[in-house]
Scaffold this motif. Structure first.
Motif, PDB file in Angstrom:
ATOM      1  N   UNK A 423       0.827  -1.204   0.000  1.00 27.66           N
ATOM      2  CA  UNK A 423       0.000   0.000   0.000  1.00 27.66           C
ATOM      3  C   UNK A 423       0.867   1.263   0.000  1.00 27.66           C
ATOM      4  N   UNK A 424       1.997   1.217   0.726  1.00 28.99           N
ATOM      5  CA  UNK A 424       2.872   2.404   0.802  1.00 28.99           C
ATOM      6  C   UNK A 424       3.514   2.696  -0.543  1.00 28.99           C
ATOM      7  N   UNK A 425       4.058   1.675  -1.207  1.00 30.23           N
ATOM      8  CA  UNK A 425       4.663   1.884  -2.533  1.00 30.23           C
ATOM      9  C   UNK A 425       3.619   2.317  -3.560  1.00 30.23           C
ATOM     10  N   UNK A 436      10.254  -4.692  -7.283  1.00 30.03           N
ATOM     11  CA  UNK A 436      11.309  -5.390  -6.552  1.00 30.03           C
ATOM     12  C   UNK A 436      10.749  -6.148  -5.339  1.00 30.03           C
ATOM     13  N   UNK A 437       9.764  -5.556  -4.684  1.00 35.17           N
ATOM     14  CA  UNK A 437       9.207  -6.218  -3.493  1.00 35.17           C
ATOM     15  C   UNK A 437       8.387  -7.466  -3.879  1.00 35.17           C
ATOM     16  N   UNK A 438       7.988  -7.528  -5.121  1.00 33.65           N
ATOM     17  CA  UNK A 438       7.229  -8.697  -5.583  1.00 33.65           C
ATOM     18  C   UNK A 438       8.028  -9.979  -5.422  1.00 33.65           C
ATOM     19  N   UNK A 439       9.343  -9.867  -5.514  1.00 34.77           N
ATOM     20  CA  UNK A 439      10.199 -11.056  -5.379  1.00 34.77           C
ATOM     21  C   UNK A 439      10.300 -11.544  -3.929  1.00 34.77           C
ATOM     22  N   UNK A 440       9.876 -10.688  -2.946  1.00 34.83           N
ATOM     23  CA  UNK A 440      10.004 -11.052  -1.534  1.00 34.83           C
ATOM     24  C   UNK A 440       8.756 -11.748  -0.967  1.00 34.83           C
ATOM     25  N   UNK A 447      -0.706 -11.765  -1.827  1.00 41.04           N
ATOM     26  CA  UNK A 447       0.097 -10.539  -1.909  1.00 41.04           C
ATOM     27  C   UNK A 447       0.653 -10.349  -3.324  1.00 41.04           C
ATOM     28  N   UNK A 448       1.099 -11.460  -3.937  1.00 42.82           N
ATOM     29  CA  UNK A 448       1.617 -11.355  -5.307  1.00 42.82           C
ATOM     30  C   UNK A 448       0.518 -10.935  -6.271  1.00 42.82           C
ATOM     31  N   UNK A 449      -0.669 -11.499  -6.087  1.00 40.76           N
ATOM     32  CA  UNK A 449      -1.781 -11.104  -6.949  1.00 40.76           C
ATOM     33  C   UNK A 449      -2.156  -9.638  -6.753  1.00 40.76           C
ATOM     34  N   UNK A 450      -2.049  -9.164  -5.530  1.00 42.90           N
ATOM     35  CA  UNK A 450      -2.349  -7.760  -5.258  1.00 42.90           C
ATOM     36  C   UNK A 450      -1.351  -6.840  -5.957  1.00 42.90           C
ATOM     37  N   UNK A 451      -0.074  -7.227  -5.926  1.00 45.08           N
ATOM     38  CA  UNK A 451       0.956  -6.419  -6.596  1.00 45.08           C
ATOM     39  C   UNK A 451       0.721  -6.382  -8.096  1.00 45.08           C
ATOM     40  N   UNK A 452       0.407  -7.547  -8.689  1.00 45.85           N
ATOM     41  CA  UNK A 452       0.154  -7.591 -10.128  1.00 45.85           C
ATOM     42  C   UNK A 452      -1.047  -6.734 -10.512  1.00 45.85           C
ATOM     43  N   UNK A 453      -2.068  -6.776  -9.644  1.00 40.65           N
ATOM     44  CA  UNK A 453      -3.252  -5.963  -9.933  1.00 40.65           C
ATOM     45  C   UNK A 453      -2.924  -4.473  -9.914  1.00 40.65           C
ATOM     46  N   UNK A 454      -2.082  -4.076  -8.964  1.00 41.14           N
ATOM     47  CA  UNK A 454      -1.714  -2.650  -8.877  1.00 41.14           C
ATOM     48  C   UNK A 454      -0.846  -2.242 -10.063  1.00 41.14           C
TER      49      UNK A 454
END
Length: 464
Positions: A423-425, A436-440, A447-454
């Motif tokens: 949410x912060x990024x 970069x945080x997607x790899x963590x 969480x990965x799906x949330x990053x991809x959606x964003x």
């Protein structure tokens, strides 16, 4: 001498009153009562203190009446004649009804007449007739004709319903025409007695064609609801489905067919049955539930087969330490999640038995997931997992309240509060750091799906 003795016995045992038979009409019952009263009145007649009390009475044999020898002879003769009467009645056997047997007693009819030294315990003929020995041989007297009104076939529909409400026996067979049957049903509904309504519906179901019954019930909603409930309770599935199809209640038809899976014990047949139910005309919400049910059972079959193999082979430490107590098949979703958190907590999300996979597939709320996972890990005394669950969920709420962005990111990264970092990024519109945080985070996780959606959101204007 013997002839005189026989004449004496015939005289004393004869009666001018006609014997009662069960072929008599009901009004002859009063005649029997009159006969009994006449016999009982003998005592009153002979008990009168007349002037001839001063005279000494003797029997035909010459002994004084009331003496000891006279009493013994009278008793013996009564017993002998009683036994002879029973033998003769058994030999005849031509009558359609069994005759009353003569009762063997210490008194004879001659004792009805008073002697000087009469025995104190006098037994009248009325008492003898009511003795239990006689009751064993005599059938119950026929009921008066007035009582047979309860079985009359002349009751109106309204009267019939009232009598049924009072628990009286009523025959419904006299209602033969359709009009009479419908009037009877309407009267039952107006009486607001569910038992009576159900009884009438059972009668109509037995005596009317289905098409006629369904057509008439369609305009009688109260009776219709009673019949539907009755068919569900009794398990008459075919008739219930025919009725629902006639009423064009497609969703109820589908639900009734779906309910049949409860009667299928074989798990593979049940799975195939549920697969066929997916195409039934359910509502949108029910269709989703049926799909989840099928998917869950399919998932349980895979997990059960794999875990049974591991348990039998002894290849898994957790199964050796904590043997399974029951099969996972046909268990609810929450039970399946608890099972997965107990035996497969550390598995990757890509496996069917992974708790996170179940959470994602069946859209289990976070609160439900955390509570179930806490219960499973606490039972295993896996306190590190319990701390991680509690710490992550609690800290995440507090880390969000940190105003300094750099401090917030450092705390969220340290305690693995992935949602706060993402949410912060996103708010900083920092595409590079978010990628970069997607790899963590765990591959395939929420969480990965949330990053991809964003990242795929075209409305966000990235700074880099």
């Amino acid at each position: 001498m013997s002839r005189a003795r026989a004449d004496e016995e015939e005289y004393w045992h004869s009666s001018k009153f006609r014997a009662f038979t069960f072929d008599d009409e009901d009004d002859e019952l009063s005649q029997l009562k009159e006969s009994k009263r006449a016999v009982n009145s003998l005592r009153d007649i002979v008990d009168d203190d007349d002037d001839d009390d001063d005279l000494e009475r003797v029997s035909w044999s010459g002994e004084p009446v009331g003496s000891i020898s006279w009493s013994i002879k009278e008793t013996a003769s009564s017993s002998t004649s009683s036994l002879e009467g029973q033998d003769s009645s058994l030999q005849k056997g031509s009558s359609s009804y069994a005759a009353f047997p003569k009762q063997v007693s210490s008194y004879s009819l001659s004792s009805l007449f008073k002697g000087r030294n009469r025995l104190p315990s006098f037994q009248s003929l009325s008492n003898a007739l009511s003795d239990t020995g006689v009751k064993n041989y005599a059938p119950e007297l026929r009921r008066p004709k007035a009582e047979y009104k309860d079985y009359s076939s002349d009751w109106s529909p309204k009267d019939t319903v009232k009598r049924m409400q009072r628990g009286k026996v009523c025959s419904l067979e006299r209602f033969r025409s359709l009009q009479d049957k419908l009037v009877l049903l309407d009267e039952a509904v107006a009486g607001h007695d569910g038992n009576v309504i159900t009884a009438v519906l059972i009668f109509l179901k037995r005596t009317l064609r289905r098409e006629i019954l369904f057509r008439e019930l369609e305009v009688r909603q109260v009776a219709l609801c009673h019949l539907i409930h009755f068919l569900k309770e009794t398990g008459e599935q075919k008739l219930l489905l025919d009725l629902l199809r006639f009423l064009d209640r497609t969703e109820e038809v589908a639900l009734s067919q779906y309910r049949e899976h409860l009667n299928i014990q074989d798990v593979e047949k049940r799975r195939e049955f549920l697969k066929g139910c997916i195409g039934l005309p359910f509502s949108a919400e029910d269709t989703s539930h049926i799909q989840d049910h099928y998917t869950l059972l399919e998932r349980q079959i895979i997990i059960e087969a794999n875990d049974r193999h591991l348990e039998t082979a002894g290849q898994s430490e957790i199964f050796r330490k904590y043997p399974r107590k029951a099969s996972i098949l046909n268990m609810p979703l929450v039970t399946t999640l608890f099972y997965s958190c107990f035996y497969h907590y550390t598995e990757a999300e890509g496996t069917f038995s992974s708790p996170t996979n179940l959470k994602k597939t069946f859209k289990i709320p976070d609160k439900q997931y955390v509570l179930t996972a806490l219960a499973a890990r606490a039972k295993l005394r896996a306190w590190d997992d319990v701390d991680a669950l509690l710490t992550t969920k609690v800290l995440q709420e507090y880390v969000r309240l940190v105003e300094d962005v750099e401090t917030r990111l450092n705390l969220a990264t340290k305690y693995k509060c992935h949602d706060v970092v993402i949410e912060t990024y996103r708010d900083l519109k920092d595409r590079i750091q978010l990628t970069a945080y997607k790899c963590k985070v765990e591959r395939g996780s929420a969480e990965e799906q949330n990053i991809n959606s964003i990242l795929n959101n075209t409305q966000i204007r990235w700074k880099n």
